[in-house]
Design an enzyme around this catalytic site. Structure first.
Site, short mmCIF file in Angstrom:
data_model
loop_
_atom_site.label_atom_id
_atom_site.label_comp_id
_atom_site.label_asym_id
_atom_site.label_seq_id
_atom_site.Cartn_x
_atom_site.Cartn_y
_atom_site.Cartn_z
N LYS A 139 0.86 -1.19 0.00
CA LYS A 139 0.00 0.00 0.00
C LYS A 139 0.90 1.24 0.00
O LYS A 139 1.12 1.89 1.03
CB LYS A 139 -0.97 -0.02 1.20
CG LYS A 139 -2.12 0.96 1.02
CD LYS A 139 -3.24 0.67 1.99
CE LYS A 139 -4.25 1.79 2.06
NZ LYS A 139 -5.00 2.06 0.86
N1 PMP Z 1 -7.62 -1.58 -3.50
C1 PMP Z 1 -7.02 -0.39 -3.42
C2 PMP Z 1 -6.13 0.06 -4.51
C3 PMP Z 1 -7.23 0.42 -2.29
O1 PMP Z 1 -6.65 1.62 -2.19
C4 PMP Z 1 -8.08 -0.03 -1.26
C5 PMP Z 1 -8.33 0.82 -0.06
N2 PMP Z 1 -7.36 0.62 0.94
C6 PMP Z 1 -8.67 -1.30 -1.40
C7 PMP Z 1 -8.42 -2.04 -2.53
C8 PMP Z 1 -9.50 -1.86 -0.30
O2 PMP Z 1 -8.63 -2.26 0.75
P1 PMP Z 1 -9.13 -2.28 2.25
O3 PMP Z 1 -10.36 -3.11 2.27
O4 PMP Z 1 -8.03 -2.94 3.01
O5 PMP Z 1 -9.37 -0.89 2.64
#
Ligand code: PMP
Length: 338
Positions: A189
């Site tokens: 991330k």
């Molecule tokens: N994909 C991307 C590219 C994101 O930025 C997010 C948001 N964090 C998600 C998927 C969803 O991830 P999460 O459920 O962990 O927030």
């Protein structure tokens, strides 16, 4: 129009959403009313004293990794609960590891820091928490990281939730390709990855859609610019696998577990073709910022009857109960702040 990495504006959603007060313009950007404190490298710092030097702009962002976490308020119990805090902190550590950045703080220390920060900010409503980790020593970001320690700062702010609002969104398939594991790994991330998301968001927004669906290098569906995607076909929920160029989403794991174990909906993780999107009975996105939102149309193809289907309706209601601490069995997913 206003874009942010975690959410779209309600005023820009599809035609089927129930009318409600749109979130304030600055809800997900700089809040109108800043939080009292920011946590910086172990210290609670006043909002207006949380400064870094101008020379830190740019290079520090190359390897910056972060998390987006939600806190949900339960008015009956006057409790604020952070959703899946440990899973987010574990993912932060994994992102730092791939960046070859060591952490001066353990998951336990960061959990305590977040609880202390949010309670010091005295939030009595939904909030959003964003830890960031970066090299703070000013070394140009193209030089080897060599396992140096990162700096960690944590921001938190008031936010609003779309859960329970019955809103739907429209999507377009973007002409941009998703970054891939051997280019810029989407499972990390990293702030820099969101340049890919931004191209997508700009393109589909100019074409009149709320969210962009991104195909990977194999031409298969990966995810949305900041959320994961599911379709429902003949009663089975289908979502691209973790190797499709997606973030290892925490909400995606939650959705899979709730659908399978509590709502009796089978889930299959497999490659998804673009045209499967168009003929799906239901489709929805999920993520921390995006929460759970039904898709009413994709590339102007109506999905189902264009409203919110039965699977998404049940899932969204159950998810809402879980995050607000109304499902006892799932209280271990919540970290109480007060
Ligand atoms: N994909 C991307 C590219 C994101 O930025 C997010 C948001 N964090 C998600 C998927 C969803 O991830 P999460 O459920 O962990 O927030």
């Amino acid at each position: 129009m206003h874009h942010n990495p975690e959410r779209t504006l309600a005023s820009h959603r599809g035609p089927n959403r129930v009318t409600h007060e749109p979130p304030k313009k600055d809800d997900f950007a700089q809040p109108a009313e800043p939080a009292k404190y920011i946590w910086m490298s172990g210290k609670m710092v006043d909002w207006d004293k949380a400064l870094i030097h101008a020379t830190m702009l740019g290079w520090s962002s190359i390897s910056m990794v972060f998390e987006g976490i939600r806190g949900y308020w339960n008015a009956d119990e006057e409790q604020l609960s952070v959703f899946h805090l440990d899973a987010h902190l574990t993912r932060l550590m994994r992102s730092m590891k791939v960046m070859r950045m060591t952490s001066p703080w353990s998951v336990d220390e960061l959990r305590s820091a977040i609880v202390r920060l949010v309670s010091s900010n005295e939030f009595t409503g939904d909030c959003y928490i964003q830890p960031i980790a970066y090299f703070g020593d000013g070394t140009p970001g193209y030089l080897p990281a060599s396992g140096r320690p990162g700096e960690i700062s944590i921001f938190s702010r008031k936010s609003s939730s779309v859960l329970g609002e019955g809103s739907t969104i429209t999507c377009g398939v973007s002409s941009w390709t998703r970054i891939s594991d051997n280019v810029m790994p989407p499972r990390v991330k990293a702030i820099a990855n969101y340049q890919n998301s931004r191209y997508v968001a700009d393109e589909v927004s100019l074409n009149g859609h709320d969210f962009g669906i991104i195909l990977n290098q194999q031409g298969k569906v990966s995810e949305v610019s900041y959320a994961c995607i599911f379709i429902v076909r003949d009663g089975v929920a289908i979502t691209p696998p973790l190797t499709a160029g997606i973030l290892e989403s925490i909400t995606r794991d939650v959705v899979i577990e709730l659908l399978r174990d509590e709502l009796g909906v089978p889930v299959v993780e497999r490659e998804v073709d673009r045209t499967e999107l168009y003929i799906a009975d239901e489709a929805f996105i999920c993520g921390t910022g995006a929460e759970i939102q039904a898709i009413s149309e994709i590339d102007r193809y109506q999905i189902g009857d264009g409203g919110i289907g039965t699977v998404v309706t049940r899932l969204e209601q159950h998810f809402h109960d879980v995050v607000r601490g109304r499902v006892g069995d799932r209280s271990d997913w919540l970290t109480g702040v007060y």
